[in-house]
Design a protein around this motif. Structure first.
Motif, short mmCIF file in Angstrom:
data_model
loop_
_atom_site.label_atom_id
_atom_site.label_comp_id
_atom_site.label_asym_id
_atom_site.label_seq_id
_atom_site.Cartn_x
_atom_site.Cartn_y
_atom_site.Cartn_z
N HIS A 14 0.77 -1.04 0.21
CA HIS A 14 -0.14 0.07 0.03
C HIS A 14 0.73 1.11 -0.03
O HIS A 14 1.84 1.28 0.85
CB HIS A 14 -0.78 -0.13 1.17
CG HIS A 14 -1.81 -1.06 1.28
ND1 HIS A 14 -2.99 -1.28 0.46
CD2 HIS A 14 -1.83 -2.18 1.97
CE1 HIS A 14 -3.54 -2.37 0.84
NE2 HIS A 14 -2.87 -3.07 1.77
N PRO A 15 0.44 2.08 -0.85
CA PRO A 15 1.56 3.37 -1.03
C PRO A 15 1.42 4.22 0.35
O PRO A 15 2.63 4.81 0.69
CB PRO A 15 0.96 4.16 -2.15
CG PRO A 15 -0.48 3.79 -2.35
CD PRO A 15 -0.52 2.44 -1.81
N ASN A 16 0.56 3.98 1.33
CA ASN A 16 0.59 4.99 2.31
C ASN A 16 0.33 4.02 3.60
O ASN A 16 -0.06 4.48 4.75
CB ASN A 16 -0.53 6.06 2.32
CG ASN A 16 -0.30 6.89 1.21
OD1 ASN A 16 0.71 7.83 1.17
ND2 ASN A 16 -1.06 7.59 0.39
N GLY A 17 0.74 2.87 3.34
CA GLY A 17 0.71 1.92 4.65
C GLY A 17 -1.00 1.20 4.67
O GLY A 17 -1.85 1.87 4.18
N GLN A 18 -1.15 0.57 5.72
CA GLN A 18 -2.75 0.01 5.97
C GLN A 18 -2.70 -0.35 7.26
O GLN A 18 -1.66 -0.99 7.97
CB GLN A 18 -2.72 -1.30 5.06
CG GLN A 18 -4.12 -1.82 5.19
CD GLN A 18 -4.36 -3.07 4.63
OE1 GLN A 18 -3.52 -3.98 4.51
NE2 GLN A 18 -5.40 -3.31 3.95
N THR A 19 -3.68 -0.19 8.01
CA THR A 19 -3.98 -0.81 9.46
C THR A 19 -5.21 -1.65 9.09
O THR A 19 -6.15 -1.33 8.54
CB THR A 19 -4.65 0.38 10.21
OG1 THR A 19 -3.33 1.22 10.52
CG2 THR A 19 -4.93 -0.18 11.50
N ILE A 20 -4.93 -3.11 9.79
CA ILE A 20 -6.23 -3.67 9.77
C ILE A 20 -6.40 -4.10 11.27
O ILE A 20 -5.69 -4.15 12.07
CB ILE A 20 -6.04 -5.02 8.94
CG1 ILE A 20 -4.86 -5.85 9.55
CG2 ILE A 20 -5.81 -5.06 7.54
CD1 ILE A 20 -4.64 -7.32 8.97
N PHE A 21 -7.67 -4.31 11.59
CA PHE A 21 -8.44 -4.43 12.95
C PHE A 21 -9.20 -5.52 12.68
O PHE A 21 -10.30 -5.46 11.98
CB PHE A 21 -9.00 -3.15 13.47
CG PHE A 21 -9.37 -3.46 14.79
CD1 PHE A 21 -8.61 -3.09 16.11
CD2 PHE A 21 -11.01 -3.48 14.96
CE1 PHE A 21 -9.24 -3.16 17.19
CE2 PHE A 21 -11.50 -3.74 16.35
CZ PHE A 21 -10.55 -3.60 17.49
#
Length: 138
Positions: free
Chosen positions: A54-61
């Motif tokens: 992902h170009p700007n990172g990713q958070t998964i919860f």
């Protein structure tokens, strides 16, 4: 203020991005200056993403079930409800459900200036997937 009424159908996850059966519900879509993209992603047992960045990172919860997450070159980690995983911008990774359980997570990220949210790579092989620790070991 903008209200989007519930009524959007769950979308099947594209086979180019996923192994197994996955459904995606849009939570937030980039619009009117917002770059936020959020989805509730529902993985059936054994289903998983392909390798991607992902170009700007990713958070998964994780909201339910039991899942797996791995960054390229790292160990496969078991994730459970309440766990939050952040993948750095450009970090090659995958995530999905363990073989015996469903898993749902919220995926949150910002798209880039061109609206791109991910770059997809090769599918996680069965051999790579089977390298996960058993849920009894966690």
């Amino acid at each position: 203020m903008k209200i989007t009424k519930n009524g959007v159908k769950s979308a099947a996850g594209p086979t180019e991005w996923f192994t197994g059966v996955v459904y995606i519900d849009t939570v937030a879509a980039p619009s009117d200056g917002s770059r936020l993209s959020a989805s509730s992603v529902h993985f059936t047992p054994g289903a998983r993403t392909a390798w991607h960045t992902h170009p700007n990172g990713q958070t998964i919860f994780v909201t339910e079930g039991v899942g797996l997450a791995q960054r390229r070159g790292g160990s496969i980690e078991i994730i459970r409800p309440g766990d939050r995983v952040f993948f750095e911008p450009g970090e090659n990774h995958w995530h999905g459900a363990v073989p015996t359980r469903f898993m749902t997570h919220l995926a949150m990220l910002e798209v880039d200036d061109k609206g791109n949210n991910a770059t997809w790579g090769d599918h996680v092989t069965d051999e790579e997937y089977r390298a996960a620790p058993s849920t009894e070991e966690a």
